[in-house]
Motif scaffolding. Structure first.
Motif, PDB file in Angstrom:
ATOM      1  N   ALA A   1      53.055  42.754  48.036  1.00 56.17           N
ATOM      2  CA  ALA A   1      52.212  44.038  48.046  1.00 56.17           C
ATOM      3  C   ALA A   1      51.442  44.320  46.715  1.00 56.17           C
ATOM      4  N   ALA A   2      52.345  44.359  45.985  1.00 61.53           N
ATOM      5  CA  ALA A   2      51.945  44.711  44.504  1.00 61.53           C
ATOM      6  C   ALA A   2      50.910  43.743  43.966  1.00 61.53           C
ATOM      7  N   ALA A   3      50.975  42.403  44.226  1.00 57.70           N
ATOM      8  CA  ALA A   3      50.199  41.366  43.690  1.00 57.70           C
ATOM      9  C   ALA A   3      48.823  41.711  44.687  1.00 57.70           C
ATOM     10  N   ILE A   4      48.937  41.914  45.770  1.00 57.91           N
ATOM     11  CA  ILE A   4      47.766  41.991  46.731  1.00 57.91           C
ATOM     12  C   ILE A   4      47.004  43.210  46.016  1.00 57.91           C
ATOM     13  N   ALA A   5      47.728  44.372  45.899  1.00 56.26           N
ATOM     14  CA  ALA A   5      46.983  45.639  45.476  1.00 56.26           C
ATOM     15  C   ALA A   5      46.191  45.366  44.218  1.00 56.26           C
ATOM     16  N   SER A   6      46.827  44.563  43.193  1.00 51.02           N
ATOM     17  CA  SER A   6      46.380  44.499  41.876  1.00 51.02           C
ATOM     18  C   SER A   6      45.264  43.583  41.874  1.00 51.02           C
ATOM     19  N   ALA A   7      45.598  42.496  42.779  1.00 51.30           N
ATOM     20  CA  ALA A   7      44.281  41.470  42.959  1.00 51.30           C
ATOM     21  C   ALA A   7      42.954  42.200  43.801  1.00 51.30           C
ATOM     22  N   SER A   8      43.449  43.055  44.565  1.00 50.29           N
ATOM     23  CA  SER A   8      42.064  43.658  45.028  1.00 50.29           C
ATOM     24  C   SER A   8      41.481  44.460  44.171  1.00 50.29           C
TER      25      SER A   8
ATOM     26  N   LEU B   1      42.355  36.467  47.249  1.00 45.95           N
ATOM     27  CA  LEU B   1      43.090  35.236  47.170  1.00 45.95           C
ATOM     28  C   LEU B   1      43.000  34.317  46.000  1.00 45.95           C
ATOM     29  N   ASP B   2      41.655  34.176  45.702  1.00 50.78           N
ATOM     30  CA  ASP B   2      41.451  33.626  44.276  1.00 50.78           C
ATOM     31  C   ASP B   2      42.182  34.232  43.067  1.00 50.78           C
ATOM     32  N   ALA B   3      41.987  35.496  43.112  1.00 48.01           N
ATOM     33  CA  ALA B   3      42.536  36.507  42.113  1.00 48.01           C
ATOM     34  C   ALA B   3      43.973  36.274  42.100  1.00 48.01           C
ATOM     35  N   MET B   4      44.445  35.976  43.065  1.00 46.64           N
ATOM     36  CA  MET B   4      46.126  35.981  43.155  1.00 46.64           C
ATOM     37  C   MET B   4      46.400  34.420  42.714  1.00 46.64           C
ATOM     38  N   GLY B   5      45.686  33.527  42.778  1.00 46.05           N
ATOM     39  CA  GLY B   5      46.047  32.125  42.258  1.00 46.05           C
ATOM     40  C   GLY B   5      46.178  31.140  43.554  1.00 46.05           C
ATOM     41  N   LEU B   6      44.976  31.309  44.481  1.00 47.13           N
ATOM     42  CA  LEU B   6      45.146  30.502  45.735  1.00 47.13           C
ATOM     43  C   LEU B   6      44.926  29.000  45.397  1.00 47.13           C
ATOM     44  N   GLN B   7      44.248  28.549  44.335  1.00 45.21           N
ATOM     45  CA  GLN B   7      44.028  27.324  43.770  1.00 45.21           C
ATOM     46  C   GLN B   7      45.297  26.562  43.358  1.00 45.21           C
ATOM     47  N   ARG B   8      46.168  27.285  42.631  1.00 45.53           N
ATOM     48  CA  ARG B   8      47.195  26.621  42.195  1.00 45.53           C
ATOM     49  C   ARG B   8      48.420  26.400  43.342  1.00 45.53           C
TER      50      ARG B   8
ATOM     51  N   LEU C   1      52.500  32.254  42.218  1.00 44.18           N
ATOM     52  CA  LEU C   1      52.352  32.809  43.520  1.00 44.18           C
ATOM     53  C   LEU C   1      53.034  31.929  44.508  1.00 44.18           C
ATOM     54  N   ALA C   2      53.341  30.875  44.447  1.00 46.59           N
ATOM     55  CA  ALA C   2      54.124  30.138  45.375  1.00 46.59           C
ATOM     56  C   ALA C   2      55.718  30.592  45.171  1.00 46.59           C
ATOM     57  N   GLN C   3      56.085  30.877  43.765  1.00 45.21           N
ATOM     58  CA  GLN C   3      57.493  31.130  43.589  1.00 45.21           C
ATOM     59  C   GLN C   3      57.397  32.575  44.325  1.00 45.21           C
ATOM     60  N   MET C   4      56.431  33.566  44.228  1.00 42.05           N
ATOM     61  CA  MET C   4      56.460  34.688  44.685  1.00 42.05           C
ATOM     62  C   MET C   4      56.902  34.793  46.392  1.00 42.05           C
TER      63      MET C   4
END
Lengths: 315, 458
Positions: B126-133, B155-162, B113-116
């Protein structure tokens, strides 16, 4: 004879209908295409005179099929729409049977055997011989398929809708006395409605729902072009523009496409080259069907002509 | 795409379009025919198969535009997907991403996520948000209060913790980068919040509306707040429309049924049974007759407003209705209800007899004097009122006579059963002469009662 096969694409539908003089919007063409691909009837709604009935005629002409039309009205019932028994014929046959009773029962030795023979005979009376097919049954019986137009379904009673359900979903009809009649070739069914009464959900669910409203200016120009070939492009633009202005008024009955076409014909007949206040005033009764509407439109004529002319320049 | 269509059907239901499984199958078949590449045609096809009226078409069109303005979530393999995106992002733009920083001698391995975020590849984000939703099943959102929970789920699904760990680590080693990442995270939060709001707009409308209607249906009519009155009116009108659709019949219709064989043969006996004249079975039906008496006095003023609205619709459904309104005296209001729009009619009736203190006794006297003759053994009499007569003579004897002259006497009372008989309520005394007594305090009860009354005539 046009091709009998289902159309292959939406564009094919569009051009096919155009060849019959019916200029379809993309939505209409999509509906016709889909109704053939997934074998569903189309329920067409919209104001009077926008070409709902014409659509059915155009499809029939394009695909070279017979059109069977059922005009709906209050009190329309099974006997007039679907089938009826030929009562008189049945009763006359009873008379003949009476005369021939001796022959029929001739071989029977016991009362039981005689009754059995009579029973066999009785079934004859409720057979296909004695059924008078009405439009709906006729449509199912067409070997080459047909276009079935059920016109102004909203004028019929709610019970009549239920009667249609079996035909619309399965293209078959069950006649209690001798079973189910299925369509040889499923007909293309077009139902039209002016929304005088809300139709049942069961009916709507079985149909594609197509709403034909007043066409956009460009489309309407093309329709006029195809229907009234003699009219010049400038006049066509002007009159369609004018009609679009009239439709913005709060009238009892807005002029629809059929009125546009009538008016175009009248203008051609009067050899008008462009709109002016005089000629519009004289022919306004072609466009508007109520005295009150004409009175409401009268004072606006000059402005509308000017507006139409202006949109001409930019359009 | 199939997943996506299912989500769209749900969104369509949210927009108030009724999509049954059978309709969704039709829509699927239609989409299979037209394909999904041409969005305009896809829109037409869905509108044709799903929407059943012009209103629904408008709603569905709006819903379609909103729905397809979102990028398609890739639900099938979300993880792999943005893993992929991220690695692509870092491959393509090594200078702007973590690689360069790492190249400067800080061996910090950043999360995907940070890299992105650092690569600022908007499409990938945008794609990552969509797939996470998709993974957080955003389409299940129902109420606006759920916005927070769905945002954090996404946000969790996108890897917020990491990402947080990364930020913490970077603060020590590379503050500038950490600052950049923090700003990017704020932007991301905002984007997610927008996505959730959009999801709420798409999927939650119906539920919210249903809930509100449900509450309204069961709310006591007498205690409706001012701001709810308009909504309540709309609801009553909806009920009235439904009643009308269910029960109204064209006024004139053919009653011809099947051939009446017996009568035909009998009639033609003179000609040896040869059928010159045919006889037909006829369907016959009760002539519907309803007499409605509506209390419009001060104590029930608000309820009677709704009562009148419903009686107004009764006039449209049943041929033979006569309506009377009363508080201290009684007048006939059939004509007003028939000729005027509901609002005008109600205003006129209220100004003529409304808001007074109720006197059931004298109103019944008025009725007996002038209108008793309208009652026949086929009539159903409906009385709408709380039976509170201000301790005046209730004249229950007149009600008895009304009951005797008519087929049925139905009393609909907006007060609860517990209140009947207490204070100046004359309900128990009246009730003995009624065929049916019902509490009728909410829109739902009102609908059921009127529906039952009308149904017996069909």
């Amino acid at each position: 004879m046009a091709d009998q096969k289902p159309s292959t694409s939406i564009e094919a539908v569009e051009s096919g209908l155009a060849a019959q003089g019916y200029i379809a919007s993309r939505q209409i063409a999509t509906a016709v295409y889909l109704s053939q691909q997934i074998e569903k009837p189309i329920l067409v709604e919209g104001p009077a005179g926008v070409g709902k009935t014409e659509l059915a005629k155009a499809i029939a002409a394009w695909r070279g099929m017979k059109m069977i039309r059922l005009q709906c009205y209050e009190g329309l019932d099974e006997a007039k729409a679907l089938y009826e028994w030929k009562y008189a014929k049945q009763l006359l046959y009873t008379q003949i049977l009476k005369d021939k009773l001796g022959e029929v029962l001739g071989g029977a030795q016991t009362l039981h055997a005689a009754l059995g023979q009579l029973h066999d005979f009785g079934d004859v009376f409720f057979s296909k011989e004695f059924v008078e097919p009405r439009p709906l049954l006729q449509a199912l019986e067409q070997p080459g398929g047909c276009v079935l137009l059920i016109d102004e379904i909203d004028k019929s009673d709610a019970e009549f809708e239920s009667l249609l359900l079996e035909i619309l979903s399965d293209f078959q009809v069950t006649i209690p006395e001798f079973g189910t009649v299925s369509a040889i070739t499923p007909p293309t069914v077009i139902l039209t409605s002016n929304s005088e009464r809300d139709l049942g959900d069961a009916l709507k669910r079985r149909c594609l729902h197509l709403h034909i409203g007043f066409p956009e200016q460009r489309l309407e120009e093309r329709i006029v072009e195809s229907r009234v070939p003699g009219i010049s492009q400038a006049l066509r633009r002007q009159m369609v523009g004018f009609i679009h202005e009239v439709r913005s008024l709060d009238l009892k009955k807005l002029p629809s496409v059929s009125e546009t076409i009538d008016w175009a014909r009248v203008l051609v007949l009067l050899q008008a080259s462009e709109l002016d206040t005089e000629i519009v005033k004289d022919t306004l009764n072609v466009l508007l069907k109520y005295e009150a509407d004409i009175e409401a439109a009268q004072p606006q004529i000059t402005t509308f002509i000017a507006k139409a002319a202006r949109s001409n320049v930019f359009g | 795409m199939r997943q996506n269509l299912h989500r769209f059907f749900r969104a369509a239901r949210g927009a108030g379009v009724h999509v049954s499984p059978a309709e969704s199958i039709d829509a699927m078949r239609a989409v299979a025919q037209v394909g999904i590449t041409d969005r305009a045609i896809l829109r037409d096809a869905l509108l044709l198969t799903l929407a059943k009226s012009q209103d629904e078409k408008l709603a569905l069109g709006g819903c379609f535009d909103l729905f397809f303005s979102q990028p398609e979530p890739r639900q099938d393999q979300p993880e792999a997907d943005y893993e992929d995106n991220a690695s692509q992002g870092s491959d393509q733009s090594p200078p702007s991403g973590s690689a360069s920083e790492a190249g400067e001698g800080q061996p910090v391995e950043l999360g995907s996520l940070a890299q992105m975020l650092l690569s600022q590849d908007r499409n990938a984000i945008a794609a990552a948000i969509a797939s996470a939703s998709g993974a957080a099943s955003l389409s299940d959102i129902r109420y606006s209060t759920q916005r927070g929970i769905f945002s954090s789920r996404i946000l969790d699904a996108m890897g917020l913790q990491r990402l947080r760990d990364d930020v913490d680590e970077l603060t020590a080693t590379n503050p500038t980068l950490a600052e950049r990442l923090r700003a990017a995270l704020d932007a991301l939060r905002e984007a997610v919040r927008d996505t959730v709001s959009q999801g709420l707009a798409l999927y939650a409308r119906e539920e919210a509306e249903n809930l509100r209607n449900e509450i309204l249906r069961n709310a006591p009519l007498a205690r409706i707040e001012r701001r709810q009155v308009a909504e309540m009116r709309a609801l009553i009108r909806q009920i009235a429309r439904r009643l009308r659709e269910r029960y109204s019949k064209p006024r004139k219709r053919q009653r011809r049924g099947h051939l009446d064989v017996r009568r035909t043969l009998r009639r033609n006996a003179a000609w040896g049974g040869i059928p010159f004249l045919t006889a037909w079975k006829r369907k016959h039906r009760d002539r519907p007759k309803i007499v409605a008496l509506c209390d419009v006095s001060g104590s029930v003023a608000q309820v009677s407003d709704f009562f009148l609205l419903l009686i107004h619709s009764l006039h449209e459904v049943v041929d033979d209705v006569r309506s009377f309104a009363f508080s201290s005296h009684l007048i006939e209001v059939s004509e007003i209800l028939e000729k005027k729009s509901p609002e005008e009619a109600m205003a006129e009736i209220m100004s003529k007899v409304g808001f007074g203190s109720s006197d059931y006794g004298s109103s019944l006297v008025d009725f007996e004097k002038d209108f008793m003759s309208t009652l026949t053994p086929q009539t159903t009499v409906i009385v709408l009122g709380d039976a509170r007569s201000n301790n005046l003579d209730p004249r229950a004897d007149i009600l008895r006579r009304i009951s005797e002259r008519s087929k049925r006497l139905v009393w609909l009372n907006p007060e609860g059963r517990l209140a009947w008989g207490f204070g100046d309520s004359e309900m128990p005394r009246y009730a003995t002469f009624c065929s049916v007594v019902r509490q009728c305090a909410t829109a739902q009860q009102l609908e059921r009662a009127v529906s039952d009354i009308v149904a017996t005539y069909q």
